[in-house]
Design a protein around this motif. Structure first.
Motif, PDB file in Angstrom:
ATOM      1  N   ILE A 274     -81.221 -22.096  34.252  1.00 28.35           N
ATOM      2  CA  ILE A 274     -79.856 -21.576  34.264  1.00 28.35           C
ATOM      3  C   ILE A 274     -79.718 -20.518  33.178  1.00 28.35           C
ATOM      4  O   ILE A 274     -79.925 -20.807  31.991  1.00 28.35           O
ATOM      5  CB  ILE A 274     -78.835 -22.708  34.045  1.00 28.35           C
ATOM      6  CG1 ILE A 274     -78.945 -23.716  35.181  1.00 28.35           C
ATOM      7  CG2 ILE A 274     -77.416 -22.146  33.931  1.00 28.35           C
ATOM      8  CD1 ILE A 274     -78.190 -24.994  34.946  1.00 28.35           C
TER       9      ILE A 274
ATOM     10  N   CYS B 194     -77.291 -17.991  31.110  1.00 32.31           N
ATOM     11  CA  CYS B 194     -75.881 -17.992  30.739  1.00 32.31           C
ATOM     12  C   CYS B 194     -75.665 -17.041  29.574  1.00 32.31           C
ATOM     13  O   CYS B 194     -76.490 -16.983  28.657  1.00 32.31           O
ATOM     14  CB  CYS B 194     -75.446 -19.412  30.358  1.00 32.31           C
ATOM     15  SG  CYS B 194     -73.695 -19.507  29.918  1.00 32.31           S
TER      16      CYS B 194
ATOM     17  N   VAL C  62     -72.694 -17.040  27.764  1.00 31.35           N
ATOM     18  CA  VAL C  62     -71.528 -17.554  27.020  1.00 31.35           C
ATOM     19  C   VAL C  62     -72.053 -18.161  25.723  1.00 31.35           C
ATOM     20  O   VAL C  62     -72.428 -19.330  25.660  1.00 31.35           O
ATOM     21  CB  VAL C  62     -70.759 -18.601  27.853  1.00 31.35           C
ATOM     22  CG1 VAL C  62     -69.519 -19.081  27.103  1.00 31.35           C
ATOM     23  CG2 VAL C  62     -70.362 -18.011  29.204  1.00 31.35           C
TER      24      VAL C  62
ATOM     25  N   CYS D 140     -71.108 -21.573  23.496  1.00 27.89           N
ATOM     26  CA  CYS D 140     -71.251 -22.905  24.085  1.00 27.89           C
ATOM     27  C   CYS D 140     -72.344 -23.685  23.359  1.00 27.89           C
ATOM     28  O   CYS D 140     -73.385 -23.119  22.993  1.00 27.89           O
ATOM     29  CB  CYS D 140     -71.604 -22.781  25.577  1.00 27.89           C
ATOM     30  SG  CYS D 140     -71.864 -24.394  26.369  1.00 27.89           S
TER      31      CYS D 140
ATOM     32  N   TYR E  60     -74.535 -25.553  24.472  1.00 27.73           N
ATOM     33  CA  TYR E  60     -75.796 -25.599  25.219  1.00 27.73           C
ATOM     34  C   TYR E  60     -76.499 -24.247  25.317  1.00 27.73           C
ATOM     35  O   TYR E  60     -77.608 -24.163  25.820  1.00 27.73           O
ATOM     36  CB  TYR E  60     -75.542 -26.136  26.634  1.00 27.73           C
ATOM     37  CG  TYR E  60     -74.930 -27.501  26.635  1.00 27.73           C
ATOM     38  CD1 TYR E  60     -75.676 -28.615  26.271  1.00 27.73           C
ATOM     39  CD2 TYR E  60     -73.592 -27.688  26.975  1.00 27.73           C
ATOM     40  CE1 TYR E  60     -75.107 -29.875  26.245  1.00 27.73           C
ATOM     41  CE2 TYR E  60     -73.018 -28.940  26.960  1.00 27.73           C
ATOM     42  CZ  TYR E  60     -73.778 -30.024  26.596  1.00 27.73           C
ATOM     43  OH  TYR E  60     -73.207 -31.271  26.571  1.00 27.73           O
ATOM     44  N   TRP E  61     -75.856 -23.199  24.834  1.00 32.85           N
ATOM     45  CA  TRP E  61     -76.440 -21.862  24.942  1.00 32.85           C
ATOM     46  C   TRP E  61     -77.536 -21.684  23.896  1.00 32.85           C
ATOM     47  O   TRP E  61     -77.399 -22.153  22.771  1.00 32.85           O
ATOM     48  CB  TRP E  61     -75.350 -20.804  24.737  1.00 32.85           C
ATOM     49  CG  TRP E  61     -75.855 -19.388  24.816  1.00 32.85           C
ATOM     50  CD1 TRP E  61     -75.930 -18.610  25.927  1.00 32.85           C
ATOM     51  CD2 TRP E  61     -76.368 -18.597  23.732  1.00 32.85           C
ATOM     52  NE1 TRP E  61     -76.460 -17.379  25.612  1.00 32.85           N
ATOM     53  CE2 TRP E  61     -76.740 -17.343  24.277  1.00 32.85           C
ATOM     54  CE3 TRP E  61     -76.564 -18.817  22.369  1.00 32.85           C
ATOM     55  CZ2 TRP E  61     -77.275 -16.321  23.502  1.00 32.85           C
ATOM     56  CZ3 TRP E  61     -77.106 -17.806  21.594  1.00 32.85           C
ATOM     57  CH2 TRP E  61     -77.451 -16.574  22.158  1.00 32.85           C
TER      58      TRP E  61
ATOM     59  N   CYS F  72     -79.380 -21.735  29.244  1.00 30.34           N
ATOM     60  CA  CYS F  72     -78.592 -22.971  29.116  1.00 30.34           C
ATOM     61  C   CYS F  72     -79.538 -24.143  28.925  1.00 30.34           C
ATOM     62  O   CYS F  72     -80.447 -24.348  29.722  1.00 30.34           O
ATOM     63  CB  CYS F  72     -77.755 -23.188  30.375  1.00 30.34           C
ATOM     64  SG  CYS F  72     -76.895 -24.787  30.381  1.00 30.34           S
TER      65      CYS F  72
ATOM     66  N   ILE G  51     -75.411 -29.387  34.583  1.00 29.50           N
ATOM     67  CA  ILE G  51     -74.092 -28.771  34.429  1.00 29.50           C
ATOM     68  C   ILE G  51     -73.298 -28.967  35.702  1.00 29.50           C
ATOM     69  O   ILE G  51     -73.869 -29.267  36.757  1.00 29.50           O
ATOM     70  CB  ILE G  51     -74.171 -27.255  34.095  1.00 29.50           C
ATOM     71  CG1 ILE G  51     -74.735 -26.451  35.269  1.00 29.50           C
ATOM     72  CG2 ILE G  51     -74.936 -26.997  32.818  1.00 29.50           C
ATOM     73  CD1 ILE G  51     -74.517 -24.945  35.135  1.00 29.50           C
TER      74      ILE G  51
ATOM     75  N   CYS H  54     -67.784 -22.899  34.554  1.00 26.81           N
ATOM     76  CA  CYS H  54     -68.716 -23.941  34.147  1.00 26.81           C
ATOM     77  C   CYS H  54     -67.901 -25.039  33.476  1.00 26.81           C
ATOM     78  O   CYS H  54     -67.394 -24.860  32.367  1.00 26.81           O
ATOM     79  CB  CYS H  54     -69.751 -23.393  33.165  1.00 26.81           C
ATOM     80  SG  CYS H  54     -70.873 -24.676  32.590  1.00 26.81           S
TER      81      CYS H  54
ATOM     82  N   SER I 131     -68.994 -27.675  32.279  1.00 25.68           N
ATOM     83  CA  SER I 131     -69.782 -28.326  31.230  1.00 25.68           C
ATOM     84  C   SER I 131     -69.703 -27.604  29.888  1.00 25.68           C
ATOM     85  O   SER I 131     -70.198 -28.113  28.878  1.00 25.68           O
ATOM     86  CB  SER I 131     -71.242 -28.433  31.677  1.00 25.68           C
ATOM     87  OG  SER I 131     -71.310 -29.058  32.935  1.00 25.68           O
ATOM     88  N   TYR I 132     -69.103 -26.428  29.860  1.00 25.58           N
ATOM     89  CA  TYR I 132     -68.941 -25.694  28.602  1.00 25.58           C
ATOM     90  C   TYR I 132     -68.269 -26.570  27.548  1.00 25.58           C
ATOM     91  O   TYR I 132     -67.278 -27.252  27.823  1.00 25.58           O
ATOM     92  CB  TYR I 132     -68.070 -24.446  28.833  1.00 25.58           C
ATOM     93  CG  TYR I 132     -67.621 -23.800  27.544  1.00 25.58           C
ATOM     94  CD1 TYR I 132     -68.361 -22.796  26.961  1.00 25.58           C
ATOM     95  CD2 TYR I 132     -66.456 -24.229  26.914  1.00 25.58           C
ATOM     96  CE1 TYR I 132     -67.959 -22.214  25.772  1.00 25.58           C
ATOM     97  CE2 TYR I 132     -66.037 -23.661  25.719  1.00 25.58           C
ATOM     98  CZ  TYR I 132     -66.798 -22.657  25.155  1.00 25.58           C
ATOM     99  OH  TYR I 132     -66.397 -22.097  23.970  1.00 25.58           O
TER     100      TYR I 132
HETATM  101  S1  SF4 Z   1     -73.078 -25.483  29.785  1.00 26.85           S
HETATM  102 FE1  SF4 Z   1     -72.265 -23.793  31.051  1.00 26.85          FE
HETATM  103  S2  SF4 Z   1     -71.284 -22.403  29.568  1.00 26.85           S
HETATM  104 FE2  SF4 Z   1     -72.633 -23.741  28.433  1.00 26.85          FE
HETATM  105  S3  SF4 Z   1     -74.588 -22.638  28.230  1.00 26.85           S
HETATM  106 FE3  SF4 Z   1     -74.718 -23.973  30.054  1.00 26.85          FE
HETATM  107  S4  SF4 Z   1     -74.071 -22.701  31.784  1.00 26.85           S
HETATM  108 FE4  SF4 Z   1     -73.380 -21.692  29.875  1.00 26.85          FE
END
Ligand code: SF4
Length: 82
Positions: A5, A7, A9, A12, A14-15, A21, A26, A62, A64-65
């Protein structure tokens, strides 16, 4: 299957560098779902959730952010992979 994944963002939890990600799972949802459901409703419950139409990419999010450093990290049972 080895899915990745991407991303962009970067506030976050998880970034990671390289725009990746690191969440173990997610949940992508409609904005309406994201706006109305609590943080506990997320990817770990995906098989129990009812799908719905978004109509455009702008109407998805998303779920899960979670903001880096937030006290809500872990509320949904999602894990950060190394
Ligand atoms: S949880 Fe969603 S917003 Fe966070 S890094 Fe993963 S894909 Fe991006």
């Amino acid at each position: 299957m080895n899915q990745h994944i991407h991303c962009i963002v970067n506030d976050c939890h998880y970034w990671t560098q390289g725009n990746s990600c690191k969440a173990n799972e997610i949940l992508v949802a409609t904005d309406q779902f994201g706006d109305n459901q609590p943080d506990q409703i997320d990817a770990t419950m995906a098989t129990q959730l009812t799908p719905s139409n978004a109509g455009s990419c702008m109407a998805t999010c998303c779920k899960s952010y979670v903001t880096k450093g937030s006290n809500k990290i872990g509320t949904d049972g999602i894990k950060r992979m190394s």
